[in-house]
Design a protein around this motif. Structure first.
Motif, PDB file in Angstrom:
ATOM      1  N   ALA A 131     -20.870   2.640  -2.902  1.00 55.75           N
ATOM      2  CA  ALA A 131     -19.316   2.008  -1.799  1.00 55.75           C
ATOM      3  C   ALA A 131     -18.117   1.773  -2.890  1.00 55.75           C
ATOM      4  O   ALA A 131     -18.391   2.197  -4.044  1.00 55.75           O
ATOM      5  CB  ALA A 131     -19.287   0.804  -0.542  1.00 55.75           C
ATOM      6  N   VAL A 132     -17.244   3.018  -2.091  1.00 57.15           N
ATOM      7  CA  VAL A 132     -15.450   2.929  -3.001  1.00 57.15           C
ATOM      8  C   VAL A 132     -15.056   2.824  -2.323  1.00 57.15           C
ATOM      9  O   VAL A 132     -15.169   3.078  -0.767  1.00 57.15           O
ATOM     10  CB  VAL A 132     -15.848   4.416  -3.703  1.00 57.15           C
ATOM     11  CG1 VAL A 132     -14.310   4.522  -4.187  1.00 57.15           C
ATOM     12  CG2 VAL A 132     -16.723   5.372  -4.499  1.00 57.15           C
ATOM     13  N   LEU A 133     -14.439   1.685  -2.815  1.00 56.09           N
ATOM     14  CA  LEU A 133     -12.937   1.887  -2.851  1.00 56.09           C
ATOM     15  C   LEU A 133     -11.925   1.717  -2.519  1.00 56.09           C
ATOM     16  O   LEU A 133     -11.753   1.927  -3.912  1.00 56.09           O
ATOM     17  CB  LEU A 133     -13.311  -0.271  -2.256  1.00 56.09           C
ATOM     18  CG  LEU A 133     -11.116  -0.729  -1.444  1.00 56.09           C
ATOM     19  CD1 LEU A 133     -10.908   0.011   0.357  1.00 56.09           C
ATOM     20  CD2 LEU A 133     -11.513  -2.174  -2.214  1.00 56.09           C
ATOM     21  N   VAL A 134     -11.094   2.858  -1.976  1.00 60.14           N
ATOM     22  CA  VAL A 134     -10.078   3.484  -1.908  1.00 60.14           C
ATOM     23  C   VAL A 134      -8.636   2.612  -2.184  1.00 60.14           C
ATOM     24  O   VAL A 134      -9.068   2.059  -0.307  1.00 60.14           O
ATOM     25  CB  VAL A 134      -9.886   4.720  -2.418  1.00 60.14           C
ATOM     26  CG1 VAL A 134      -8.138   5.393  -2.056  1.00 60.14           C
ATOM     27  CG2 VAL A 134     -10.805   5.452  -2.495  1.00 60.14           C
ATOM     28  N   THR A 135      -7.853   2.032  -2.906  1.00 57.14           N
ATOM     29  CA  THR A 135      -6.497   1.233  -2.735  1.00 57.14           C
ATOM     30  C   THR A 135      -5.608   1.525  -3.222  1.00 57.14           C
ATOM     31  O   THR A 135      -5.684   2.078  -3.983  1.00 57.14           O
ATOM     32  CB  THR A 135      -7.071  -0.548  -2.957  1.00 57.14           C
ATOM     33  OG1 THR A 135      -6.130  -1.037  -2.148  1.00 57.14           O
ATOM     34  CG2 THR A 135      -7.587  -0.946  -4.150  1.00 57.14           C
ATOM     35  N   VAL A 136      -3.816   2.001  -2.564  1.00 59.56           N
ATOM     36  CA  VAL A 136      -2.993   2.363  -3.380  1.00 59.56           C
ATOM     37  C   VAL A 136      -2.472   1.589  -2.687  1.00 59.56           C
ATOM     38  O   VAL A 136      -2.261   0.448  -1.315  1.00 59.56           O
ATOM     39  CB  VAL A 136      -2.945   3.581  -1.841  1.00 59.56           C
ATOM     40  CG1 VAL A 136      -4.000   4.742  -2.377  1.00 59.56           C
ATOM     41  CG2 VAL A 136      -2.534   4.112  -0.986  1.00 59.56           C
ATOM     42  N   ARG A 137      -1.174   1.565  -3.421  1.00 63.00           N
ATOM     43  CA  ARG A 137       0.312   0.146  -3.678  1.00 63.00           C
ATOM     44  C   ARG A 137       1.196   1.469  -3.703  1.00 63.00           C
ATOM     45  O   ARG A 137       1.023   1.796  -4.722  1.00 63.00           O
ATOM     46  CB  ARG A 137      -0.415  -0.638  -4.215  1.00 63.00           C
ATOM     47  CG  ARG A 137      -1.735  -1.576  -4.303  1.00 63.00           C
ATOM     48  CD  ARG A 137      -1.115  -2.329  -5.149  1.00 63.00           C
ATOM     49  NE  ARG A 137      -1.974  -2.557  -6.259  1.00 63.00           N
ATOM     50  CZ  ARG A 137      -3.156  -1.791  -6.807  1.00 63.00           C
ATOM     51  NH1 ARG A 137      -4.535  -2.474  -5.877  1.00 63.00           N
ATOM     52  NH2 ARG A 137      -3.921  -1.638  -7.846  1.00 63.00           N
ATOM     53  N   GLY A 138       2.081   0.599  -3.127  1.00 64.70           N
ATOM     54  CA  GLY A 138       3.763   1.633  -2.992  1.00 64.70           C
ATOM     55  C   GLY A 138       4.408   0.973  -4.456  1.00 64.70           C
ATOM     56  O   GLY A 138       4.646   1.706  -5.090  1.00 64.70           O
ATOM     57  N   GLY A 139       4.184   0.099  -4.792  1.00 61.70           N
ATOM     58  CA  GLY A 139       4.754  -1.044  -5.711  1.00 61.70           C
ATOM     59  C   GLY A 139       3.816  -0.922  -6.612  1.00 61.70           C
ATOM     60  O   GLY A 139       2.998  -0.082  -6.517  1.00 61.70           O
ATOM     61  N   SER A 140       4.427  -1.761  -8.350  1.00 63.05           N
ATOM     62  CA  SER A 140       3.131  -1.743  -9.048  1.00 63.05           C
ATOM     63  C   SER A 140       2.803  -3.307  -9.390  1.00 63.05           C
ATOM     64  O   SER A 140       3.624  -4.010  -9.152  1.00 63.05           O
ATOM     65  CB  SER A 140       3.146  -1.179 -10.556  1.00 63.05           C
ATOM     66  OG  SER A 140       2.320  -1.421 -11.012  1.00 63.05           O
ATOM     67  N   TYR A 141       1.770  -3.818 -10.184  1.00 63.05           N
ATOM     68  CA  TYR A 141       1.233  -5.593  -9.442  1.00 63.05           C
ATOM     69  C   TYR A 141       0.520  -5.878 -10.692  1.00 63.05           C
ATOM     70  O   TYR A 141      -0.598  -6.327 -11.025  1.00 63.05           O
ATOM     71  CB  TYR A 141       0.823  -5.733  -8.272  1.00 63.05           C
ATOM     72  CG  TYR A 141       1.266  -5.316  -7.267  1.00 63.05           C
ATOM     73  CD1 TYR A 141       2.096  -6.230  -6.621  1.00 63.05           C
ATOM     74  CD2 TYR A 141       1.287  -4.547  -6.672  1.00 63.05           C
ATOM     75  CE1 TYR A 141       3.075  -6.043  -5.199  1.00 63.05           C
ATOM     76  CE2 TYR A 141       2.251  -4.083  -5.512  1.00 63.05           C
ATOM     77  CZ  TYR A 141       2.998  -4.478  -4.948  1.00 63.05           C
ATOM     78  OH  TYR A 141       4.223  -4.658  -3.756  1.00 63.05           O
TER      79      TYR A 141
END
Ligand code: FMN
Length: 218
Positions: A131-141
């Protein structure tokens, strides 16, 4: 071979998670050109908010006494799990919303876990699948940033997908997707470009690996 792909973005146009997941899918399809991709758009066609509670209630209700809502929720959970079980590889594309996991992904995952094949105490029916999870975020953590530790989605998703469901998981992350949208982030343009290029490369690499991998016995 079948690829199961779930998208949780609430938008279709301009979605970074869909774009990055498209790269993963393209690599998988290059190796499996005649094979099927089964799609589940939980961001735009969500599981109803009441389904999870109804499915949980059904587990405590003798079969003959279940309500129509409970029967429907149990059938929906079974159908969701059937799609996962039938797939040879899994792709999830899930954005960060309000510092937490997408409610649509959580509602879907909660419903999946009500099915006896995915319940606590049994080896999940999809254990060992690549499995691959693609996750995106508007900012940076990232470490050292002011909001380090505020991303409460990635850890939970890894916990469910890799630890609870025992998937053979790799993760592609893209940050700063709101650069160019939110003017206060303009100073991060170069970094956002660099992170975007890295995410695209990771997506291609993980997509090729996904296509090559075979389910492992749990
Ligand atoms: C309602 C809403 C809440 C959001 N909350 C966050 C947040 O807490 N942190 C963050 O970094 N980005 C947040 N974002 C930005 C999204 O993570 C970002 O736009 C992402 O690219 C959305 O995925 P998509 O491009 O696939 O649609 C939020 C976006 C929306 C619409």
């Amino acid at each position: 071979m079948t690829l199961f792909r779930l998208d949780a973005s609430i938008r279709v146009d301009g979605s970074h998670s869909r774009e990055v997941a498209d790269l993963v899918e393209a690599e998988w399809a290059a190796t499996h050109p005649d094979d099927a991709v089964v799609r589940r758009h939980v961001g735009t066609e969500p599981v109803s908010a009441g389904a999870w509670a109804a499915a949980v209630g059904a587990a405590y209700t003798p079969e003959g006494e279940r309500s129509i809502e409970q029967r429907s929720a149990v059938a929906q959970a079974a159908a969701e799990v059937d799609a996962l079980v039938a797939a040879d590889a899994l792709l999830f594309a899930v954005p960060l919303y309000n510092f937490g996991v997408s409610q649509h992904f959580k509602t879907w995952a909660d419903l999946v876990i009500t099915d006896p094949r995915m319940a606590a105490g049994v080896t999940p029916a999809i254990a060992g699948k690549p499995a691959v999870l693609v996750t995106v975020r508007g900012g940076s953590y990232a470490a050292g940033t002011p909001r380090e530790g505020w991303d409460h989605a990635s850890g939970w998703m890894r916990r469910i997908l890799a630890d609870v469901w025992q998937l053979d998981l790799t993760v592609v992350e893209k940050e700063f997707t709101l650069v160019g949208v939110n003017p206060t982030l303009d100073q991060f343009r170069d970094l956002a470009d660099e992170l975007g290029r890295k995410a695209e490369q990771d997506a291609r690499d993980h997509g090729r690996a996904l296509a090559a991998r075979r389910p492992q016995a749990a």
